[in-house]
Design a protein around this motif. Structure first.
Motif, short mmCIF file in Angstrom:
data_model
loop_
_atom_site.label_atom_id
_atom_site.label_comp_id
_atom_site.label_asym_id
_atom_site.label_seq_id
_atom_site.Cartn_x
_atom_site.Cartn_y
_atom_site.Cartn_z
N ALA A 13 0.82 -1.22 0.00
CA ALA A 13 0.00 0.00 0.00
C ALA A 13 0.84 1.26 0.00
O ALA A 13 0.38 2.33 -0.41
N TYR A 14 2.09 1.16 0.46
CA TYR A 14 2.98 2.32 0.49
C TYR A 14 3.72 2.51 -0.83
O TYR A 14 4.29 3.57 -1.08
N ARG A 15 3.73 1.46 -1.66
CA ARG A 15 4.48 1.50 -2.91
C ARG A 15 3.60 1.72 -4.14
O ARG A 15 4.11 2.09 -5.20
N THR A 16 2.32 1.42 -4.01
CA THR A 16 1.46 1.42 -5.19
C THR A 16 0.22 2.30 -4.98
O THR A 16 -0.29 2.41 -3.86
N LYS A 17 -0.25 2.88 -6.06
CA LYS A 17 -1.47 3.66 -6.04
C LYS A 17 -2.66 2.74 -6.33
O LYS A 17 -2.50 1.68 -6.93
N ALA A 18 -3.85 3.17 -5.94
CA ALA A 18 -5.05 2.35 -6.12
C ALA A 18 -5.24 1.95 -7.57
O ALA A 18 -5.60 0.80 -7.87
N ILE A 19 -4.98 2.86 -8.50
CA ILE A 19 -5.19 2.54 -9.92
C ILE A 19 -4.20 1.48 -10.39
O ILE A 19 -4.52 0.64 -11.25
N GLN A 20 -2.99 1.47 -9.81
CA GLN A 20 -2.01 0.44 -10.15
C GLN A 20 -2.45 -0.93 -9.63
O GLN A 20 -2.27 -1.95 -10.30
N VAL A 21 -3.03 -0.92 -8.44
CA VAL A 21 -3.52 -2.17 -7.86
C VAL A 21 -4.65 -2.73 -8.72
O VAL A 21 -4.67 -3.92 -9.06
N MET A 22 -5.58 -1.88 -9.12
CA MET A 22 -6.70 -2.34 -9.95
C MET A 22 -6.21 -2.89 -11.28
O MET A 22 -6.67 -3.93 -11.75
N ALA A 23 -5.25 -2.19 -11.88
CA ALA A 23 -4.70 -2.67 -13.15
C ALA A 23 -4.00 -4.02 -12.96
O ALA A 23 -4.11 -4.92 -13.81
#
Length: 227
Positions: A76-86
């Protein structure tokens, strides 16, 4: 690989719990935030004392070493929500598959010192899992903390902190982890935590209850449980 509790609530415990209209118990968010920060700091201190080879110790998460667990805790500290969804889309809509890929990629790209530094810098991070709230953030850190402290023989979170996580447990969490209590109620000997509503009471520590209800340990593997 099993992940953290996906959603949250219910048991009898401490002064920070209040009764909701539906009869379940709710914990003050500020107290949960304090406990989350304390747990992150505790885990960072433990990790800071590990020998290099201990980072390669197999964890309670199937297929992950200590280093992959820590990498996942920092996702969660390394990635943005949109990156997680992708990433989830690319993983054919499987969060566990995506989380596994992310953890392995992170351990390839970052050293133990870098992972630990990232964890330390984000002790006060406001991240909360979608739908999980502050109880979800605490659950994430406490459960994944057990994933590496147990095989390393290191101390678990304090019973009262684990009890707050157990307070977030509902029957659907047991189903999520494939756990069937078989009509038994698990009662903590070191806190007020109770999970399940069966007629047979099984007593064990708060830590062991959490390991059981998250599928990390089978109920019949808890030697001190009195049935």
């Amino acid at each position: 690989m099993s992940d953290e509790l996906p959603h949250y609530a219910s048991y009898k415990s401490m002064n920070t719990l209040t009764t909701r209209k539906d009869g379940l118990m709710e914990t003050d968010s500020a107290h949960l935030t304090t406990e989350t920060r304390a747990e992150r700091e505790r885990l960072a201190d433990l990790l800071g004392d590990l020998a290099p080879e201990q980072w390669d110790t197999p964890s309670l998460c199937d297929g992950w070493r200590v280093r992959e667990v820590v990498a996942h805790m920092t996702m969660a500290y390394r990635t943005k929500a949109i990156q997680v969804m992708a990433g989830i889309v690319r993983a054919r809509f499987s969060f566990n598959r995506y989380a596994d890929r992310d953890a392995r990629a992170a351990t390839q790209a970052m050293s133990e010192a870098e992972l630990l530094g990232l964890l330390r810098r984000n002790i006060d991070h406001p991240w909360q899992p979608p739908g999980g709230g502050q109880a979800g953030a605490l659950s994430h850190d406490v459960i994944h903390g057990l994933d590496f402290t147990e095989p390393l023989g290191l101390p678990a979170a304090p019973p009262e902190r684990i009890a707050l996580v157990l307070a977030a447990s509902r029957p659907r969490q047991l189903k999520y982890f494939g756990v069937d209590l078989g009509g038994r109620k698990l009662a903590a000997t070191d806190s007020g935590a109770v999970v399940g509503d069966g007629s047979t009471v099984v007593e064990m520590t708060s830590k062991d209850i959490l390991l059981v209800v998250t599928g990390r340990r089978a109920l019949n593997e808890v030697p001190q449980a009195s049935r």
